[in-house]
Design a protein around this motif. Sequence first.
Motif, mmCIF file in Angstrom:
data_model
loop_
_atom_site.group_PDB
_atom_site.id
_atom_site.type_symbol
_atom_site.label_atom_id
_atom_site.label_comp_id
_atom_site.label_asym_id
_atom_site.label_seq_id
_atom_site.Cartn_x
_atom_site.Cartn_y
_atom_site.Cartn_z
ATOM 1 N N PRO B 60 56.858 72.118 10.992
ATOM 2 C CA PRO B 60 56.156 73.323 10.597
ATOM 3 C C PRO B 60 56.742 73.948 9.333
ATOM 4 O O PRO B 60 57.864 73.664 8.959
ATOM 5 N N ASP B 61 55.946 74.829 8.743
ATOM 6 C CA ASP B 61 56.454 75.642 7.651
ATOM 7 C C ASP B 61 56.758 77.051 8.189
ATOM 8 O O ASP B 61 56.610 77.303 9.385
ATOM 9 N N LEU B 62 57.163 77.946 7.300
ATOM 10 C CA LEU B 62 57.525 79.295 7.742
ATOM 11 C C LEU B 62 56.345 79.991 8.416
ATOM 12 O O LEU B 62 56.498 80.658 9.430
ATOM 13 N N LYS B 63 55.165 79.791 7.855
ATOM 14 C CA LYS B 63 53.981 80.454 8.397
ATOM 15 C C LYS B 63 53.784 80.059 9.860
ATOM 16 O O LYS B 63 53.564 80.894 10.731
ATOM 17 N N TYR B 64 53.879 78.791 10.129
ATOM 18 C CA TYR B 64 53.720 78.292 11.491
ATOM 19 C C TYR B 64 54.840 78.818 12.392
ATOM 20 O O TYR B 64 54.601 79.250 13.521
ATOM 21 N N LEU B 65 56.051 78.793 11.868
ATOM 22 C CA LEU B 65 57.206 79.253 12.641
ATOM 23 C C LEU B 65 57.016 80.691 13.108
ATOM 24 O O LEU B 65 57.219 81.007 14.281
ATOM 25 N N ILE B 66 56.607 81.568 12.172
ATOM 26 C CA ILE B 66 56.553 82.992 12.536
ATOM 27 C C ILE B 66 55.248 83.368 13.224
ATOM 28 O O ILE B 66 55.177 84.399 13.880
ATOM 29 N N THR B 67 54.180 82.567 13.077
ATOM 30 C CA THR B 67 52.933 82.943 13.748
ATOM 31 C C THR B 67 52.769 82.212 15.078
ATOM 32 O O THR B 67 52.186 82.755 16.007
ATOM 33 N N GLN B 68 53.276 80.991 15.180
ATOM 34 C CA GLN B 68 53.011 80.184 16.374
ATOM 35 C C GLN B 68 54.206 79.983 17.288
ATOM 36 O O GLN B 68 54.043 79.652 18.451
ATOM 37 N N MET B 69 55.418 80.131 16.761
ATOM 38 C CA MET B 69 56.582 79.762 17.579
ATOM 39 C C MET B 69 57.421 80.955 18.015
ATOM 40 O O MET B 69 57.780 81.061 19.183
ATOM 41 N N VAL B 70 57.774 81.828 17.095
ATOM 42 C CA VAL B 70 58.715 82.918 17.419
ATOM 43 C C VAL B 70 58.304 84.223 16.734
ATOM 44 O O VAL B 70 57.519 84.231 15.781
ATOM 45 N N ASN B 71 58.837 85.318 17.263
ATOM 46 C CA ASN B 71 58.793 86.589 16.546
ATOM 47 C C ASN B 71 60.068 86.665 15.723
ATOM 48 O O ASN B 71 61.147 86.874 16.268
ATOM 49 N N MET B 72 59.959 86.484 14.417
ATOM 50 C CA MET B 72 61.155 86.545 13.584
ATOM 51 C C MET B 72 61.457 88.011 13.304
ATOM 52 O O MET B 72 60.698 88.697 12.629
ATOM 53 N N LYS B 73 62.581 88.480 13.838
ATOM 54 C CA LYS B 73 62.874 89.916 13.798
ATOM 55 C C LYS B 73 63.743 90.307 12.609
ATOM 56 O O LYS B 73 63.756 91.462 12.221
ATOM 57 N N TYR B 74 64.525 89.384 12.116
ATOM 58 C CA TYR B 74 65.435 89.762 11.042
ATOM 59 C C TYR B 74 65.723 88.576 10.146
ATOM 60 O O TYR B 74 65.999 87.481 10.622
ATOM 61 N N SER B 75 65.632 88.803 8.842
ATOM 62 C CA SER B 75 66.077 87.836 7.844
ATOM 63 C C SER B 75 66.333 88.594 6.560
ATOM 64 O O SER B 75 65.420 89.185 5.982
ATOM 65 N N ASN B 76 67.576 88.593 6.115
ATOM 66 C CA ASN B 76 67.944 89.320 4.896
ATOM 67 C C ASN B 76 67.116 88.852 3.702
ATOM 68 O O ASN B 76 66.739 89.645 2.849
ATOM 69 N N SER B 77 66.811 87.571 3.644
ATOM 70 C CA SER B 77 66.088 87.021 2.498
ATOM 71 C C SER B 77 64.602 87.347 2.525
ATOM 72 O O SER B 77 63.966 87.377 1.482
ATOM 73 N N LEU B 78 64.021 87.524 3.700
ATOM 74 C CA LEU B 78 62.566 87.552 3.785
ATOM 75 C C LEU B 78 61.964 88.861 4.245
ATOM 76 O O LEU B 78 60.804 89.152 3.958
ATOM 77 N N MET B 79 62.688 89.678 4.979
ATOM 78 C CA MET B 79 62.031 90.825 5.622
ATOM 79 C C MET B 79 61.608 91.890 4.621
ATOM 80 O O MET B 79 62.259 92.107 3.602
ATOM 81 N N ALA B 80 60.478 92.545 4.955
ATOM 82 C CA ALA B 80 59.936 93.567 4.055
ATOM 83 C C ALA B 80 60.823 94.805 4.036
ATOM 84 O O ALA B 80 61.053 95.400 2.985
ATOM 85 N N ALA B 81 61.344 95.201 5.189
ATOM 86 C CA ALA B 81 62.140 96.434 5.266
ATOM 87 C C ALA B 81 63.490 96.238 4.598
ATOM 88 O O ALA B 81 63.987 95.121 4.484
ATOM 89 N N GLU B 82 64.089 97.337 4.139
ATOM 90 C CA GLU B 82 65.424 97.299 3.553
ATOM 91 C C GLU B 82 66.246 98.450 4.113
ATOM 92 O O GLU B 82 65.718 99.324 4.811
ATOM 93 N N GLY B 83 67.552 98.451 3.805
ATOM 94 C CA GLY B 83 68.420 99.559 4.178
ATOM 95 C C GLY B 83 68.399 99.866 5.670
ATOM 96 O O GLY B 83 68.402 98.952 6.502
ATOM 97 N N GLU B 84 68.355 101.163 5.977
ATOM 98 C CA GLU B 84 68.438 101.596 7.386
ATOM 99 C C GLU B 84 67.344 101.004 8.258
ATOM 100 O O GLU B 84 67.594 100.610 9.402
ATOM 101 N N ALA B 85 66.125 100.950 7.737
ATOM 102 C CA ALA B 85 65.011 100.430 8.534
ATOM 103 C C ALA B 85 65.264 98.978 8.915
ATOM 104 O O ALA B 85 64.974 98.554 10.041
ATOM 105 N N ALA B 86 65.827 98.210 7.983
ATOM 106 C CA ALA B 86 66.138 96.810 8.270
ATOM 107 C C ALA B 86 67.216 96.716 9.346
ATOM 108 O O ALA B 86 67.119 95.921 10.283
ATOM 109 N N MET B 87 68.237 97.555 9.204
ATOM 110 C CA MET B 87 69.333 97.513 10.179
ATOM 111 C C MET B 87 68.862 97.924 11.568
ATOM 112 O O MET B 87 69.336 97.403 12.571
ATOM 113 N N GLU B 88 67.933 98.864 11.621
ATOM 114 C CA GLU B 88 67.397 99.264 12.928
ATOM 115 C C GLU B 88 66.686 98.096 13.596
ATOM 116 O O GLU B 88 66.838 97.866 14.794
#
Lengths: 469, 298
Positions: B60-88
């Motif tokens: 699979p690619d990332l799209k498949y991984l995050i839509t079909q396999m798991v809920n990806m909750k945290y990734s410093n490289s990819l997540m939209a949130a930053e700072g406090e919101a990311a840490m929460e």
Amino acid sequence: MASRIIINPVTRISGFMEIQALIEDGKVIDAITEGLLFRGFEKMLLGRKPFDAVYFTQRICGICSTAHSMASTLALEAAMGVVPSEQGRYLRDIIHGCEFLQNHLRHFYQYTVPDYVRLPEGYPLFAADHEDFRLPKEKNDIIASHYFDSLDLSRQAHEMLAVLGGKAPHNHGVFIGGITTQATTDKIIKLKSILSIITNFIEDRMVPDVFTIAEYYQDYYQNGRGCGNLLSYGCFNGYKDLGTLYVDPLVQTDGSVQVFDPAGIVEETQFAWYSGGESGYMPFEIMTEENTAKPEAYSWIKAPRYNGLPYEVGPLARQWLSGEYRNGISTMDRTIARVLEAKKIAGVMHTLLKNLIPDVSVQSIYEVPQVAEGAGLIDTTRGALGHWIKINDGAIAFYQIITPSAWNFSTRTNGLKGSAEQALIGTRIGNLNSPVELGRIVRSFDPCVSCATHVYAEGRHLKTIKVMS
Amino acid sequence: MNKDTAVCPEYAARLSSAGDLIRKASNEIQRKNLEKKNLVWLELTGCSGNIISMLNGANPDLKYLITQMVNMKYSNSLMAAEGEAAMEQLMNIGMEDYILAVEGAVSTKENGIYNIIGRWKGEPLTALKAVKLLGEKAAHVIALGACATHGGVSAAMPNPADCVGVQAVLDKKVIKLPGCPCHPDWFTGTLAHILLYGEPELDQKDRPLLFYSTLIHDRCPRRAFFDKGIFATKLGENTCMFKLGCRGPVTRVDCPIRKWNDYVNWPIQDDTPCIGCAQFGFPDRMEPFISYNTTREG
């Protein structure tokens, strides 16, 4: 009263960074950027076999590993007196070009777009922490769909890289003399085929997308200017038959463009956690020592300077110096320049591929010199990268690395702030509880903290003060 | 029988094993027979190249991984949130069931301050503290890439940041996927196995046998040259790289049959020696990477 904003982690960059900004009357009056990672590559390299530097230094960075293979190879060639053939250079530069495409596709869609475009709901990865999304829904959703398309395209850019480089990240192809393997006809046609797909995507999607974003975020042409001085070591340049396909070694200082002179590079550590070289040293002179007890220091990123001044490096510097794009210097111009550069590089690669002669071997049996030194300076995805090596008794006796992100995210010297620090200062913050401007400005430089930092130790962090003036 | 054609009977099965597992896991999730688990991806002291390698995954690619396999909750490289919101998003995971993927080594010098991954409630969060905290509560911990599995390049002599692998700071079992970087299939195949059947069968060093059972040398397409004593004298030749320092004879992983980046190439096919990046001891015990005649040099 001033208030202090701290953002940590700055996500969607390579590595770890904290931004601290002091705000007064809704404006940034002071700012620092800190890298939060230490590994100490220069020390690790001491005593190792010189050839190993090509593969070893790639591990500095996962998104721009090819950059380090290029600079270390050039440094070794300089030390050994090896001049690669033109075919060797074409092949090596094609691998390097693949990294530009991979990096710029990923940086624009996967790192930058989430700042401006709302991604699909229902995925924790895409949960936004601000409301400043200005695109009409229809335009927003088109770019969001391109986010997913870009995953395929950036992957294919790395597939191209692996066709000649064996694998990516951390390729095996770039080496003394050019590359290790030979470009057989099946490989050349595979590269051409993938390149045409990527070129179409850049022209039909990526370029229109960045201008769509720019249209709705016009204020980002007004912030994030930085120091205004631009520098490039040159890349895809000085071919014997093809001339310069992109940019020569040039600098722009106070509006005037001149030829870059390597003798002008001095690194300073006055406000960084190092002993030695506080007042400046040439790259070949000293390797610094970590010193966490230095009272005036506030960061672990050193301060490279050219003739005493800070410079911006990267796609905007190159686009400007080569005359390709001269609209302005700002957050949005920097973002646009990266996208336009992707298009430019795809064109350069097309030319290089056209000039390849199939099945040429560029390898020889190389001897490690007993005593030698050499510098490898080249512009890479994020800007000017230099490796300086000294060999003694057939082993590495000295290694110096000055990365593009060290230029852009340098500490201050003699009252002169680093390029990104200057870019942050003066920014008007719309909502102090959601200072989305700071991350956008910093990301426009495409920071690679994995590359830029050597040490982190906790500085004199002030407690976060949230006092509105 | 010519050794060149004497391939392992599992050859075909191994080629498709990761893909089959991933398809099956996704089907089960869609049929609601299987719950989509949470995935936390921590980047620690390293080059952040394993998340890039994961983005290079084709099926699979990332799209498949995050839509079909798991809920990806945290990734410093990819997540939209930053700072406090990311840490929460990261720290609130402690209440839920999750799988922890870790890339990068753990810097232990001066209590971990050489690698800060964020700021939580005003205080710097070290990589050391984060991996201990999140590793302890995770349903499974997967260390991917050489730095996470045993320190890797981040711990190369003289190890200036006192880096160690993830296992060294956790009391529980850590599944190890060495490689520099880790191949995307080694990770997603292991993840799919966990989702479907639980922990995959591991060797004594906690590597999934699915990927790490066989020496590169035993499945190398250039093995015939080795057996006949035909050796390359420089890079770029298409014979056996043994005398150039190839680490295929000591490296257990499936590169020769899996290959890299859309399965298009791999180091030996690129006419260079294997540098043993998927073997414990990389890089220090795998150097020098390039020699021109190992039988001549001391």
